[in-house]
Write a protein that holds these residues in place. Structure first.
Motif, PDB file in Angstrom:
ATOM      1  N   ASP A  34     -12.443  38.665 -38.183  1.00  0.00           N
ATOM      2  CA  ASP A  34     -12.373  40.114 -38.015  1.00  0.00           C
ATOM      3  C   ASP A  34     -11.333  40.445 -36.940  1.00  0.00           C
ATOM      4  OD1 ASP A  34     -12.824  42.833 -37.429  1.00  0.00           O
ATOM      5  OD2 ASP A  34     -14.955  42.648 -37.922  1.00  0.00           O
ATOM      6  N   TRP A  90     -18.644  38.019 -49.330  1.00  0.00           N
ATOM      7  CA  TRP A  90     -17.762  38.088 -48.163  1.00  0.00           C
ATOM      8  C   TRP A  90     -16.367  37.565 -48.479  1.00  0.00           C
ATOM      9  CZ3 TRP A  90     -17.961  40.410 -43.513  1.00  0.00           C
ATOM     10  CH2 TRP A  90     -19.159  41.052 -43.202  1.00  0.00           C
ATOM     11  N   LYS A 117     -24.191  39.616 -37.389  1.00  0.00           N
ATOM     12  CA  LYS A 117     -23.119  40.172 -38.226  1.00  0.00           C
ATOM     13  C   LYS A 117     -22.000  39.145 -38.383  1.00  0.00           C
ATOM     14  CE  LYS A 117     -19.922  44.097 -38.406  1.00  0.00           C
ATOM     15  NZ  LYS A 117     -18.905  43.379 -39.070  1.00  0.00           N
ATOM     16  N   SER A 169     -19.931  30.587 -41.731  1.00  0.00           N
ATOM     17  CA  SER A 169     -19.601  31.873 -41.114  1.00  0.00           C
ATOM     18  C   SER A 169     -19.797  31.766 -39.608  1.00  0.00           C
ATOM     19  CB  SER A 169     -20.489  32.987 -41.670  1.00  0.00           C
ATOM     20  OG  SER A 169     -21.830  32.808 -41.284  1.00  0.00           O
ATOM     21  N   ARG A 176     -21.135  34.301 -36.677  1.00  0.00           N
ATOM     22  CA  ARG A 176     -21.847  35.570 -36.548  1.00  0.00           C
ATOM     23  C   ARG A 176     -22.025  35.940 -35.084  1.00  0.00           C
ATOM     24  NH1 ARG A 176     -25.208  36.292 -41.705  1.00  0.00           N
ATOM     25  NH2 ARG A 176     -24.483  34.552 -42.975  1.00  0.00           N
ATOM     26  N   LYS A 177     -22.070  37.220 -34.870  1.00  0.00           N
ATOM     27  CA  LYS A 177     -22.402  37.750 -33.544  1.00  0.00           C
ATOM     28  C   LYS A 177     -23.467  38.814 -33.771  1.00  0.00           C
ATOM     29  CE  LYS A 177     -20.713  39.333 -29.196  1.00  0.00           C
ATOM     30  NZ  LYS A 177     -19.626  39.289 -28.274  1.00  0.00           N
ATOM     31  N   LYS A 178     -24.616  38.609 -33.158  1.00  0.00           N
ATOM     32  CA  LYS A 178     -25.766  39.502 -33.358  1.00  0.00           C
ATOM     33  C   LYS A 178     -26.098  39.634 -34.844  1.00  0.00           C
ATOM     34  CE  LYS A 178     -24.873  42.069 -29.153  1.00  0.00           C
ATOM     35  NZ  LYS A 178     -24.487  43.348 -28.550  1.00  0.00           N
ATOM     36  N   GLU A 192     -23.964  35.603 -51.029  1.00  0.00           N
ATOM     37  CA  GLU A 192     -23.425  36.138 -49.772  1.00  0.00           C
ATOM     38  C   GLU A 192     -22.022  35.584 -49.519  1.00  0.00           C
ATOM     39  OE1 GLU A 192     -24.990  36.890 -45.284  1.00  0.00           O
ATOM     40  OE2 GLU A 192     -24.946  34.782 -45.924  1.00  0.00           O
ATOM     41  N   VAL A 222     -18.486  37.774 -38.428  1.00  0.00           N
ATOM     42  CA  VAL A 222     -17.216  38.176 -37.821  1.00  0.00           C
ATOM     43  C   VAL A 222     -16.083  37.216 -38.191  1.00  0.00           C
ATOM     44  CG1 VAL A 222     -18.294  39.426 -35.906  1.00  0.00           C
ATOM     45  CG2 VAL A 222     -17.712  36.997 -35.639  1.00  0.00           C
TER      46      VAL A 222
END
Length: 143
Positions: free
Chosen positions: A94, A20, A66, A60, A62-64, A16, A68
């Motif tokens: 992002d 990314w 995912k 990482s 993440r938001k929900k 992963e 970002v």
């Protein structure tokens, strides 16, 4: 940060992290800045993905669930440095994250850096990448 919906999360596995790192590099750096990248730089990047990225630490945001934002960190103590230091080899956030969210993301990543690095942190930013230069300066890094 509580209530913001953003959270630090380790990558689920090396695959992963690699996925990314490569995808965001292609979309946000290697693609847009390809006119500025020399063949030697491209060869160095290939070597990085082959031998350096597998030993790197990554985190990482993440938001929900995912991703970002992400940060990749290399330890180069005793290799090419007189002092033990960590090197930020890749940083991505992002661009669709709103300004208030970017502040939260920066805060989370800087907090993680403080907790997971040596006293000295290095990074290199391509001269054409003004957005990244601005992020590092706002975060307290100095040339």
């Amino acid at each position: 940060m509580a209530g913001s919906g953003f959270e630090l999360a380790p990558f689920r596995n090396a695959a992963e992290h690699r996925k990314w790192a490569r995808a965001t590099d292609r979309k946000y750096f290697s693609g847009p800045f390809r006119a500025y990248l020399t063949p030697a730089f491209k060869a160095e990047a290939a070597e990085y993905y082959k031998s350096e990225l597998p030993r790197a630490k990554g985190i990482s945001v993440r938001k929900k669930g995912k991703i970002v934002a992400m940060l990749t960190l290399l330890e180069i103590a005793g290799r090419n440095s007189a002092r033990p230091l960590h090197w930020i080899s890749w940083l991505w956030a992002d661009p669709r994250v709103p300004k208030t969210g970017r502040r939260v993301v920066r805060s989370l990543l800087l907090g993680w850096l403080r907790a997971n690095t040596f006293k000295y942190i290095g990074a290199s930013v391509h001269a054409a990448n003004l957005r990244s230069q601005k992020w590092f300066l706002k975060s307290g890094f100095r040339p």
